[in-house]
Design a protein around this motif. Structure first.
Motif, PDB file in Angstrom:
ATOM      1  N   ALA A   1     -76.701  55.795  54.651  1.00  0.00           N
ATOM      2  CA  ALA A   1     -78.042  55.571  55.323  1.00  0.00           C
ATOM      3  C   ALA A   1     -78.037  55.902  56.764  1.00  0.00           C
ATOM      4  O   ALA A   1     -78.539  56.582  57.512  1.00  0.00           O
ATOM      5  N   LEU A   2     -77.025  55.595  57.425  1.00  0.00           N
ATOM      6  CA  LEU A   2     -76.470  55.890  58.702  1.00  0.00           C
ATOM      7  C   LEU A   2     -76.089  57.217  58.828  1.00  0.00           C
ATOM      8  O   LEU A   2     -76.292  57.622  60.036  1.00  0.00           O
ATOM      9  N   GLN A   3     -75.325  57.750  57.942  1.00  0.00           N
ATOM     10  CA  GLN A   3     -74.851  59.139  58.199  1.00  0.00           C
ATOM     11  C   GLN A   3     -75.939  60.197  58.168  1.00  0.00           C
ATOM     12  O   GLN A   3     -75.741  61.180  58.606  1.00  0.00           O
ATOM     13  N   VAL A   4     -76.878  59.803  57.440  1.00  0.00           N
ATOM     14  CA  VAL A   4     -78.195  60.767  57.544  1.00  0.00           C
ATOM     15  C   VAL A   4     -79.089  60.349  58.662  1.00  0.00           C
ATOM     16  O   VAL A   4     -80.260  61.197  58.603  1.00  0.00           O
ATOM     17  N   GLY A   5     -79.017  59.282  59.443  1.00  0.00           N
ATOM     18  CA  GLY A   5     -79.593  59.075  60.458  1.00  0.00           C
ATOM     19  C   GLY A   5     -80.922  58.008  60.517  1.00  0.00           C
ATOM     20  O   GLY A   5     -81.612  57.821  61.168  1.00  0.00           O
ATOM     21  N   PHE A   6     -80.925  57.238  59.315  1.00  0.00           N
ATOM     22  CA  PHE A   6     -81.554  55.975  59.204  1.00  0.00           C
ATOM     23  C   PHE A   6     -81.202  54.872  59.891  1.00  0.00           C
ATOM     24  O   PHE A   6     -79.886  54.604  59.968  1.00  0.00           O
ATOM     25  N   SER A   7     -81.913  53.942  60.361  1.00  0.00           N
ATOM     26  CA  SER A   7     -81.553  52.906  61.263  1.00  0.00           C
ATOM     27  C   SER A   7     -80.560  51.750  60.192  1.00  0.00           C
ATOM     28  O   SER A   7     -80.073  51.039  60.657  1.00  0.00           O
ATOM     29  N   SER A   8     -80.951  51.821  58.823  1.00  0.00           N
ATOM     30  CA  SER A   8     -80.516  50.688  58.091  1.00  0.00           C
ATOM     31  C   SER A   8     -80.883  51.312  56.501  1.00  0.00           C
ATOM     32  O   SER A   8     -81.644  52.194  56.277  1.00  0.00           O
ATOM     33  N   GLN A   9     -80.061  50.541  55.623  1.00  0.00           N
ATOM     34  CA  GLN A   9     -80.393  50.677  54.295  1.00  0.00           C
ATOM     35  C   GLN A   9     -81.775  50.635  53.861  1.00  0.00           C
ATOM     36  O   GLN A   9     -82.243  51.264  53.104  1.00  0.00           O
ATOM     37  N   SER A  10     -82.373  49.381  54.292  1.00  0.00           N
ATOM     38  CA  SER A  10     -83.644  49.128  54.097  1.00  0.00           C
ATOM     39  C   SER A  10     -84.553  50.032  54.372  1.00  0.00           C
ATOM     40  O   SER A  10     -85.569  50.595  53.666  1.00  0.00           O
ATOM     41  N   HIS A  11     -84.414  51.048  55.709  1.00  0.00           N
ATOM     42  CA  HIS A  11     -85.146  51.898  55.943  1.00  0.00           C
ATOM     43  C   HIS A  11     -85.148  52.998  55.375  1.00  0.00           C
ATOM     44  O   HIS A  11     -86.037  53.632  54.845  1.00  0.00           O
ATOM     45  N   LEU A  12     -83.830  53.416  54.758  1.00  0.00           N
ATOM     46  CA  LEU A  12     -83.555  54.576  53.994  1.00  0.00           C
ATOM     47  C   LEU A  12     -84.432  54.318  52.590  1.00  0.00           C
ATOM     48  O   LEU A  12     -84.875  55.222  52.215  1.00  0.00           O
ATOM     49  N   THR A  13     -84.189  53.160  52.017  1.00  0.00           N
ATOM     50  CA  THR A  13     -84.787  52.734  50.777  1.00  0.00           C
ATOM     51  C   THR A  13     -86.131  52.872  50.758  1.00  0.00           C
ATOM     52  O   THR A  13     -86.869  53.391  49.789  1.00  0.00           O
ATOM     53  N   GLN A  14     -86.927  52.409  51.963  1.00  0.00           N
ATOM     54  CA  GLN A  14     -88.113  52.440  51.922  1.00  0.00           C
ATOM     55  C   GLN A  14     -88.743  53.765  51.900  1.00  0.00           C
ATOM     56  O   GLN A  14     -89.925  54.120  51.134  1.00  0.00           O
ATOM     57  N   GLN A  15     -88.482  54.732  52.841  1.00  0.00           N
ATOM     58  CA  GLN A  15     -88.577  55.977  52.979  1.00  0.00           C
ATOM     59  C   GLN A  15     -88.253  57.053  51.624  1.00  0.00           C
ATOM     60  O   GLN A  15     -88.982  57.480  51.260  1.00  0.00           O
ATOM     61  N   PHE A  16     -87.176  56.631  51.025  1.00  0.00           N
ATOM     62  CA  PHE A  16     -86.669  57.134  50.014  1.00  0.00           C
ATOM     63  C   PHE A  16     -87.684  57.029  48.702  1.00  0.00           C
ATOM     64  O   PHE A  16     -88.221  57.900  48.094  1.00  0.00           O
ATOM     65  N   LYS A  17     -88.035  55.728  48.695  1.00  0.00           N
ATOM     66  CA  LYS A  17     -88.882  55.510  47.541  1.00  0.00           C
ATOM     67  C   LYS A  17     -90.460  55.903  47.637  1.00  0.00           C
ATOM     68  O   LYS A  17     -91.136  56.362  46.866  1.00  0.00           O
ATOM     69  N   ARG A  18     -90.882  56.146  49.020  1.00  0.00           N
ATOM     70  CA  ARG A  18     -92.152  56.704  49.581  1.00  0.00           C
ATOM     71  C   ARG A  18     -92.118  58.111  48.965  1.00  0.00           C
ATOM     72  O   ARG A  18     -93.091  58.632  48.550  1.00  0.00           O
ATOM     73  N   ILE A  19     -91.070  58.741  49.184  1.00  0.00           N
ATOM     74  CA  ILE A  19     -91.072  60.234  48.859  1.00  0.00           C
ATOM     75  C   ILE A  19     -90.727  60.730  47.463  1.00  0.00           C
ATOM     76  O   ILE A  19     -91.176  61.487  47.093  1.00  0.00           O
TER      77      ILE A  19
ATOM     78  N   ASP B   1     -78.542  63.301  61.730  1.00  0.00           N
ATOM     79  CA  ASP B   1     -77.871  61.914  61.977  1.00  0.00           C
ATOM     80  C   ASP B   1     -78.145  61.220  63.181  1.00  0.00           C
ATOM     81  O   ASP B   1     -77.723  59.923  63.658  1.00  0.00           O
ATOM     82  N   ARG B   2     -78.850  61.894  64.283  1.00  0.00           N
ATOM     83  CA  ARG B   2     -78.995  61.264  65.452  1.00  0.00           C
ATOM     84  C   ARG B   2     -80.525  60.863  65.649  1.00  0.00           C
ATOM     85  O   ARG B   2     -81.509  61.020  64.668  1.00  0.00           O
ATOM     86  N   ASP B   3     -80.925  60.131  66.539  1.00  0.00           N
ATOM     87  CA  ASP B   3     -82.201  59.691  66.970  1.00  0.00           C
ATOM     88  C   ASP B   3     -82.958  60.928  67.436  1.00  0.00           C
ATOM     89  O   ASP B   3     -82.737  61.169  68.815  1.00  0.00           O
ATOM     90  N   LEU B   4     -83.525  61.825  66.750  1.00  0.00           N
ATOM     91  CA  LEU B   4     -84.437  63.140  67.160  1.00  0.00           C
ATOM     92  C   LEU B   4     -85.632  62.737  67.949  1.00  0.00           C
ATOM     93  O   LEU B   4     -86.615  62.395  67.224  1.00  0.00           O
ATOM     94  N   SER B   5     -85.885  62.799  68.985  1.00  0.00           N
ATOM     95  CA  SER B   5     -87.041  62.458  69.659  1.00  0.00           C
ATOM     96  C   SER B   5     -87.895  63.689  69.777  1.00  0.00           C
ATOM     97  O   SER B   5     -87.292  64.967  69.792  1.00  0.00           O
ATOM     98  N   LEU B   6     -88.971  63.701  69.787  1.00  0.00           N
ATOM     99  CA  LEU B   6     -90.078  64.825  70.062  1.00  0.00           C
ATOM    100  C   LEU B   6     -89.733  65.775  71.232  1.00  0.00           C
ATOM    101  O   LEU B   6     -89.662  66.883  71.261  1.00  0.00           O
ATOM    102  N   ALA B   7     -89.505  64.841  72.211  1.00  0.00           N
ATOM    103  CA  ALA B   7     -89.021  65.701  73.452  1.00  0.00           C
ATOM    104  C   ALA B   7     -87.757  66.349  73.438  1.00  0.00           C
ATOM    105  O   ALA B   7     -87.658  67.710  74.029  1.00  0.00           O
ATOM    106  N   GLU B   8     -86.764  65.835  72.772  1.00  0.00           N
ATOM    107  CA  GLU B   8     -85.532  66.653  72.576  1.00  0.00           C
ATOM    108  C   GLU B   8     -85.838  67.700  71.817  1.00  0.00           C
ATOM    109  O   GLU B   8     -85.130  68.900  72.212  1.00  0.00           O
TER     110      GLU B   8
END
Length: 94
Positions: free
Chosen positions: A67-85, A9-16
């Protein structure tokens, strides 16, 4: 893997994530891709989509909230990635 799953749910950076096991981000990304066959970022996206898929089936949360609870920035971002996968939209799965 546990750290990523716990903190989806967080913004996970590579460095983190690399810092959790005390190695450089570049080295971590290289080892991760070697072991998993995909980049750490793509793994995080896939895990978020899987978690969203479960939540779509088990809860009545609005897709935007989910979408926000699983860490996406918006519903649109979730939908885009969800459909791609998955080849489907979150609404189709629900």
């Amino acid at each position: 893997m546990d750290y990523i799953q716990t903190h989806l749910d967080r913004d996970l950076s590579l460095a983190e994530v690399a810092g959790v096991i005390n190695i450089s981000p570049t080295y971590f990304a290289s080892l991760f891709k070697q072991a998993m066959g995909i980049s750490p970022h793509q793994h995080v996206i896939q895990q978020r989509v899987e978690k969203a898929k479960l939540m779509l089936k088990r809860t009545n949360l609005a897709i935007a909230d989910l979408a926000l609870q699983v860490g996406f920035s918006s519903q649109s971002h979730l939908t885009q990635q969800f459909k791609r996968i998955t080849g489907m939209t979150p609404k189709q799965v629900r």
